[in-house]
Design an enzyme around this catalytic site. Sequence first.
Site, PDB file in Angstrom:
ATOM      1  CB  SER A  19     150.767  28.889 -51.812  1.00 35.23           C
ATOM      2  OG  SER A  19     149.456  28.720 -52.042  1.00 35.23           O
ATOM      3  CG  PHE A  20     150.416  23.613 -48.310  1.00 34.69           C
ATOM      4  CD1 PHE A  20     150.851  22.146 -48.892  1.00 34.69           C
ATOM      5  CD2 PHE A  20     151.207  24.355 -47.500  1.00 34.69           C
ATOM      6  CE1 PHE A  20     152.128  22.319 -49.023  1.00 34.69           C
ATOM      7  CE2 PHE A  20     152.492  24.244 -47.073  1.00 34.69           C
ATOM      8  CZ  PHE A  20     152.791  22.946 -47.829  1.00 34.69           C
ATOM      9  CE  LYS A  70     147.862  36.698 -44.433  1.00 37.45           C
ATOM     10  NZ  LYS A  70     147.951  35.172 -43.357  1.00 37.45           N
ATOM     11  CD  GLU A  82     134.731  46.975 -37.183  1.00 30.85           C
ATOM     12  OE1 GLU A  82     134.603  48.209 -37.991  1.00 30.85           O
ATOM     13  OE2 GLU A  82     135.210  48.144 -36.067  1.00 30.85           O
ATOM     14  CG  ASN A  91     142.996  35.779 -45.106  1.00 32.14           C
ATOM     15  OD1 ASN A  91     142.354  36.557 -44.840  1.00 32.14           O
ATOM     16  ND2 ASN A  91     143.616  35.259 -45.030  1.00 32.14           N
ATOM     17  CG  ASP A 106     144.759  33.651 -41.607  1.00 33.28           C
ATOM     18  OD1 ASP A 106     144.585  32.842 -41.442  1.00 33.28           O
ATOM     19  OD2 ASP A 106     145.973  34.410 -41.856  1.00 33.28           O
ATOM     20  N   GLY A 129     152.983  33.360 -28.143  1.00 34.81           N
ATOM     21  CA  GLY A 129     153.265  33.951 -29.311  1.00 34.81           C
ATOM     22  C   GLY A 129     151.606  35.054 -29.638  1.00 34.81           C
ATOM     23  CB  ALA A 130     152.952  39.100 -29.763  1.00 32.34           C
ATOM     24  CB  ALA A 133     149.132  33.737 -36.878  1.00 35.16           C
TER      25      ALA A 133
HETATM   26  N1  LIG Z   1     147.644  27.747 -39.931  1.00 37.89           N
HETATM   27  C1  LIG Z   1     147.383  28.183 -40.700  1.00 37.89           C
HETATM   28  O1  LIG Z   1     146.387  28.509 -41.152  1.00 37.89           O
HETATM   29  C2  LIG Z   1     148.413  29.550 -40.630  1.00 37.89           C
HETATM   30  C3  LIG Z   1     148.062  30.516 -40.964  1.00 37.89           C
HETATM   31  C4  LIG Z   1     149.505  31.707 -40.627  1.00 37.89           C
HETATM   32  C5  LIG Z   1     150.416  31.626 -39.873  1.00 37.89           C
HETATM   33  N2  LIG Z   1     150.394  30.042 -39.517  1.00 37.89           N
HETATM   34  C6  LIG Z   1     151.627  29.725 -38.914  1.00 37.89           C
HETATM   35  O2  LIG Z   1     151.849  30.515 -37.734  1.00 37.89           O
HETATM   36  C7  LIG Z   1     153.023  30.265 -37.446  1.00 37.89           C
HETATM   37  C8  LIG Z   1     153.811  32.065 -37.191  1.00 37.89           C
HETATM   38  O3  LIG Z   1     152.948  33.173 -38.540  1.00 37.89           O
HETATM   39  P1  LIG Z   1     153.268  34.943 -38.226  1.00 37.89           P
HETATM   40  O4  LIG Z   1     152.194  35.344 -39.185  1.00 37.89           O
HETATM   41  O5  LIG Z   1     152.248  34.739 -37.280  1.00 37.89           O
HETATM   42  O6  LIG Z   1     154.401  35.287 -38.040  1.00 37.89           O
HETATM   43  P2  LIG Z   1     155.330  36.298 -37.181  1.00 37.89           P
HETATM   44  O7  LIG Z   1     153.846  37.540 -36.955  1.00 37.89           O
HETATM   45  O8  LIG Z   1     156.358  36.792 -37.488  1.00 37.89           O
HETATM   46  O9  LIG Z   1     154.881  36.035 -35.380  1.00 37.89           O
HETATM   47  C9  LIG Z   1     155.576  34.775 -34.373  1.00 37.89           C
HETATM   48  C10 LIG Z   1     155.840  34.685 -33.299  1.00 37.89           C
HETATM   49  O10 LIG Z   1     156.274  33.766 -33.044  1.00 37.89           O
HETATM   50  C11 LIG Z   1     157.131  34.389 -32.257  1.00 37.89           C
HETATM   51  N3  LIG Z   1     158.589  33.565 -32.416  1.00 37.89           N
HETATM   52  C12 LIG Z   1     158.805  33.370 -33.202  1.00 37.89           C
HETATM   53  N4  LIG Z   1     160.273  32.444 -33.975  1.00 37.89           N
HETATM   54  C13 LIG Z   1     160.775  32.554 -32.245  1.00 37.89           C
HETATM   55  C14 LIG Z   1     161.604  31.504 -31.645  1.00 37.89           C
HETATM   56  N5  LIG Z   1     162.656  31.392 -31.773  1.00 37.89           N
HETATM   57  N6  LIG Z   1     161.510  31.404 -30.415  1.00 37.89           N
HETATM   58  C15 LIG Z   1     160.512  32.038 -28.947  1.00 37.89           C
HETATM   59  N7  LIG Z   1     159.198  32.756 -30.029  1.00 37.89           N
HETATM   60  C16 LIG Z   1     159.388  33.031 -31.705  1.00 37.89           C
HETATM   61  C17 LIG Z   1     157.644  35.584 -32.128  1.00 37.89           C
HETATM   62  O11 LIG Z   1     157.527  36.601 -31.066  1.00 37.89           O
HETATM   63  P3  LIG Z   1     158.823  37.941 -31.067  1.00 37.89           P
HETATM   64  O12 LIG Z   1     157.888  38.334 -31.049  1.00 37.89           O
HETATM   65  O13 LIG Z   1     158.609  37.659 -29.527  1.00 37.89           O
HETATM   66  O14 LIG Z   1     159.104  38.175 -32.022  1.00 37.89           O
HETATM   67  C18 LIG Z   1     156.173  36.219 -32.586  1.00 37.89           C
HETATM   68  O15 LIG Z   1     154.907  36.227 -30.987  1.00 37.89           O
HETATM   69  C19 LIG Z   1     154.179  30.597 -38.566  1.00 37.89           C
HETATM   70  O16 LIG Z   1     154.432  28.968 -38.315  1.00 37.89           O
HETATM   71  C20 LIG Z   1     153.280  29.898 -39.966  1.00 37.89           C
HETATM   72  O17 LIG Z   1     153.513  29.378 -40.444  1.00 37.89           O
HETATM   73  C21 LIG Z   1     149.840  29.131 -39.752  1.00 37.89           C
END
Ligand SMILES: NC(=O)c1ccc[n+]([C@@H]2O[C@H](COP(=O)([O-])OP(=O)(O)OC[C@H]3O[C@@H](n4cnc5c(N)ncnc54)[C@H](OP(=O)(O)O)[C@@H]3O)[C@@H](O)[C@H]2O)c1
Length: 283
Positions: A19-20, A70, A82, A91, A106, A129-130, A133
């Site tokens: 964790s950062f 979470k 809400e 979070n 977030d 992405g769905a 996040a």
């Molecule tokens: N900057 C920040 O503060 C912050 C905060 C939160 C998260 N993040 C980053 O955001 C990213 C996602 O986090 P999350 O919690 O949303 O993850 P998550 O709930 O697992 O969702 C991942 C999403 O990416 C898609 N995906 C994963 N691998 C893939 C691949 N190889 N090809 C195509 N689509 C792919 C998944 O598609 P499917 O629906 O098809 O499985 C899903 O829509 C991570 O890298 C995380 O470190 C950053």
Amino acid sequence: MITGKTLITGVIGHPIEHSFSPPMHNNAYTQMNMDYKYVPFHVQPADVKNIITAAKTMNIKGLNVTIPHKTTIIPYLDEIDETARRINAVNTISFKDGIAKGYNTDGLGAIKSIQKYTNLKNKKVLVIGAGGASKAITFTLINEGIDDLVIANRSKENVDKLMKNLINETKFQNISYQPIAKTNEVINDVDIIINTTPIGMYPNHDVEPPIDTNNISTQHTVMDIIYNPLETNLLKQAKINGAQTIPGTHMLINQGIIAFEIFTGKTPSYESFEKPLLEHLKK
Ligand SMILES: NC(=O)c1ccc[n+]([C@@H]2O[C@H](COP(=O)([O-])OP(=O)(O)OC[C@H]3O[C@@H](n4cnc5c(N)ncnc54)[C@H](OP(=O)(O)O)[C@@H]3O)[C@@H](O)[C@H]2O)c1
């Protein structure tokens, strides 16, 4: 120095060692001369039911919550904000007067990062992405008054679930699905592009961007929420094409700053969070 007066905040997760958040919050406490410490707590999934009672018992002032707790923490909270209820993910938890209240920072962290560069009102946004996040970000985008939302994702089933949830909770209707391989067809129609997938994240950073970048141009603002590496291949390509780019560190810093405000009622400087984060990322 930790004394009997020091107030404790922290983050729970499993795993937690990468964790950062601790260096960011602790640096801000030091700079602001606040007698607080921010501690990482490794909590196993089976123990999530004990966290709120344990934190109250030990007079902990605030907790951030990361993967995988979470959503599973929600039934144990006294109150939920809400936005966090709608997203079904928490979070940040504040502890005030014996009440544990959950928030989700977030989405707001992401939106604040974009608003530094462009307005969201009446904009058309493509979100790739769905997952978790994406859910936090798309809810907040709709709340901020965007005009149109296009979601591209690998699994159609997961987009359908997210879209149904967004429409149910917000009544916003201008949402459509675009297959990830065909995003090029809609890029000219959107203003803002946000990658919420882990495609391009360290150590698998040397890969093609999640979408075809040919049509990205100077009309676009492109945010990648991946923060390691600082500049993903998507951002590199978007920058070459003249787009305004925003790295994931901005969202990470802003969601942390909002959590800090919830915990302490005080606002840290952006730099007090950014400096230790960039130092840690360089390692
Ligand atoms: N900057 C920040 O503060 C912050 C905060 C939160 C998260 N993040 C980053 O955001 C990213 C996602 O986090 P999350 O919690 O949303 O993850 P998550 O709930 O697992 O969702 C991942 C999403 O990416 C898609 N995906 C994963 N691998 C893939 C691949 N190889 N090809 C195509 N689509 C792919 C998944 O598609 P499917 O629906 O098809 O499985 C899903 O829509 C991570 O890298 C995380 O470190 C950053």
